[in-house]
Design a protein around this motif. Sequence first.
Motif, PDB file in Angstrom:
ATOM      1  N   VAL A 142       0.837  -1.200   0.000  1.00  0.00           N
ATOM      2  CA  VAL A 142       0.000   0.000   0.000  1.00  0.00           C
ATOM      3  C   VAL A 142       0.875   1.254   0.000  1.00  0.00           C
ATOM      4  O   VAL A 142       0.627   2.204  -0.749  1.00  0.00           O
ATOM      5  N   GLU A 143       1.903   1.252   0.808  1.00  0.00           N
ATOM      6  CA  GLU A 143       2.781   2.427   0.894  1.00  0.00           C
ATOM      7  C   GLU A 143       3.421   2.743  -0.451  1.00  0.00           C
ATOM      8  O   GLU A 143       3.485   3.908  -0.864  1.00  0.00           O
ATOM      9  N   THR A 144       3.872   1.727  -1.162  1.00  0.00           N
ATOM     10  CA  THR A 144       4.509   1.938  -2.462  1.00  0.00           C
ATOM     11  C   THR A 144       3.547   2.573  -3.458  1.00  0.00           C
ATOM     12  O   THR A 144       3.893   3.526  -4.165  1.00  0.00           O
ATOM     13  N   VAL A 145       2.329   2.065  -3.514  1.00  0.00           N
ATOM     14  CA  VAL A 145       1.340   2.578  -4.465  1.00  0.00           C
ATOM     15  C   VAL A 145       0.924   4.002  -4.100  1.00  0.00           C
ATOM     16  O   VAL A 145       0.804   4.869  -4.972  1.00  0.00           O
ATOM     17  N   LEU A 146       0.717   4.267  -2.815  1.00  0.00           N
ATOM     18  CA  LEU A 146       0.319   5.615  -2.404  1.00  0.00           C
ATOM     19  C   LEU A 146       1.417   6.632  -2.708  1.00  0.00           C
ATOM     20  O   LEU A 146       1.124   7.771  -3.100  1.00  0.00           O
ATOM     21  N   LYS A 147       2.657   6.239  -2.551  1.00  0.00           N
ATOM     22  CA  LYS A 147       3.760   7.143  -2.901  1.00  0.00           C
ATOM     23  C   LYS A 147       3.773   7.424  -4.399  1.00  0.00           C
ATOM     24  O   LYS A 147       4.074   8.548  -4.825  1.00  0.00           O
ATOM     25  N   GLU A 148       3.443   6.421  -5.191  1.00  0.00           N
ATOM     26  CA  GLU A 148       3.386   6.615  -6.639  1.00  0.00           C
ATOM     27  C   GLU A 148       2.268   7.596  -7.006  1.00  0.00           C
ATOM     28  O   GLU A 148       2.447   8.456  -7.877  1.00  0.00           O
ATOM     29  N   ASN A 150       1.100   9.922  -5.008  1.00  0.00           N
ATOM     30  CA  ASN A 150       1.536  11.233  -4.522  1.00  0.00           C
ATOM     31  C   ASN A 150       2.532  11.879  -5.484  1.00  0.00           C
ATOM     32  O   ASN A 150       2.457  13.087  -5.745  1.00  0.00           O
ATOM     33  N   ASP A 151       3.455  11.092  -6.014  1.00  0.00           N
ATOM     34  CA  ASP A 151       4.412  11.626  -6.990  1.00  0.00           C
ATOM     35  C   ASP A 151       3.685  12.148  -8.224  1.00  0.00           C
ATOM     36  O   ASP A 151       4.049  13.189  -8.783  1.00  0.00           O
ATOM     37  N   TRP A 152       2.655  11.415  -8.638  1.00  0.00           N
ATOM     38  CA  TRP A 152       1.884  11.854  -9.804  1.00  0.00           C
ATOM     39  C   TRP A 152       1.162  13.167  -9.499  1.00  0.00           C
ATOM     40  O   TRP A 152       1.117  14.070 -10.337  1.00  0.00           O
ATOM     41  N   LEU A 153       0.608  13.280  -8.301  1.00  0.00           N
ATOM     42  CA  LEU A 153      -0.074  14.518  -7.916  1.00  0.00           C
ATOM     43  C   LEU A 153       0.895  15.695  -7.847  1.00  0.00           C
ATOM     44  O   LEU A 153       0.529  16.828  -8.170  1.00  0.00           O
ATOM     45  N   ASP A 154       2.125  15.439  -7.434  1.00  0.00           N
ATOM     46  CA  ASP A 154       3.129  16.507  -7.428  1.00  0.00           C
ATOM     47  C   ASP A 154       3.339  17.061  -8.833  1.00  0.00           C
ATOM     48  O   ASP A 154       3.568  18.260  -9.014  1.00  0.00           O
ATOM     49  N   ALA A 155       3.273  16.172  -9.817  1.00  0.00           N
ATOM     50  CA  ALA A 155       3.466  16.586 -11.212  1.00  0.00           C
ATOM     51  C   ALA A 155       2.182  17.112 -11.845  1.00  0.00           C
ATOM     52  O   ALA A 155       2.229  17.699 -12.929  1.00  0.00           O
ATOM     53  N   HIS A 156       1.042  16.912 -11.175  1.00  0.00           N
ATOM     54  CA  HIS A 156      -0.256  17.365 -11.698  1.00  0.00           C
ATOM     55  C   HIS A 156      -1.025  18.054 -10.567  1.00  0.00           C
ATOM     56  O   HIS A 156      -2.049  17.547 -10.093  1.00  0.00           O
ATOM     57  N   PRO A 157      -0.558  19.203 -10.116  1.00  0.00           N
ATOM     58  CA  PRO A 157      -1.114  19.844  -8.910  1.00  0.00           C
ATOM     59  C   PRO A 157      -2.529  20.379  -9.058  1.00  0.00           C
ATOM     60  O   PRO A 157      -3.122  20.795  -8.064  1.00  0.00           O
ATOM     61  N   LYS A 158      -3.090  20.357 -10.259  1.00  0.00           N
ATOM     62  CA  LYS A 158      -4.447  20.877 -10.448  1.00  0.00           C
ATOM     63  C   LYS A 158      -5.491  19.768 -10.574  1.00  0.00           C
ATOM     64  O   LYS A 158      -6.655  20.047 -10.855  1.00  0.00           O
TER      65      LYS A 158
END
Length: 205
Positions: A142-148, A150-158
């Motif tokens: 779960v931690e690995t997927v949630l970090k992935e 989160n990384d995507w959201l960092d690149a797509h902040p809107k």
Amino acid sequence: FDQGIQSPKCNMSSVAASKQSGVSFRGLPMESWMSHLPCALWDTPLFHLAIPGSHNAITYCLDTNNRSPVDPMQPDMLQQLDKFMKPFIRPFVYKWAITQEFSVKQQLDCGVRYYDLRIAHRPNDSSTDLYFYHGVYTTLTVETVLKEINDWLDAHPKEVVILSFSHFLGLNQDLHVLLLMTIRTIFTSKLCPKTVQLCLVCSIK
């Protein structure tokens, strides 16, 4: 998840045009469709929108090497057959259990914004690692997927992503607390407060 970004002033001529001709979604980039919605929809609550979702979203990484037991929610007969006839039974289990072929990042890039996440702790596992499951358990935690995500959201902040955690197979109180801490630690300020109305105005700059 709410990025807390303020909405710009909406061009009223665009609103008028959209009301007259109807809102068109043709040509929206799938990886950032929310931030490209017509401004006439910026104040629309999320529950009034049709959000693309993914059922059993993380089954693309189910353990297909026969190392994972069949989850205990499956019928007793299936568990017994799997125990004694695993080479014959497992192909049928995998065919039924795998509902997604794309990774979570690929799903996000394709426009998926709602995720059905079924959480489990593997039986006889002395660690506190949590996994997803559907018939069998995933290889990714779960931690690995949630970090992935989160990384995507960092690149797509809107963009806004809705994560639906459910089932919680094999979780005791301590593991529930660990899951909550993991979510809060990974997403921090991206988490939408309960008191904030879920609307697109919060997510579009």
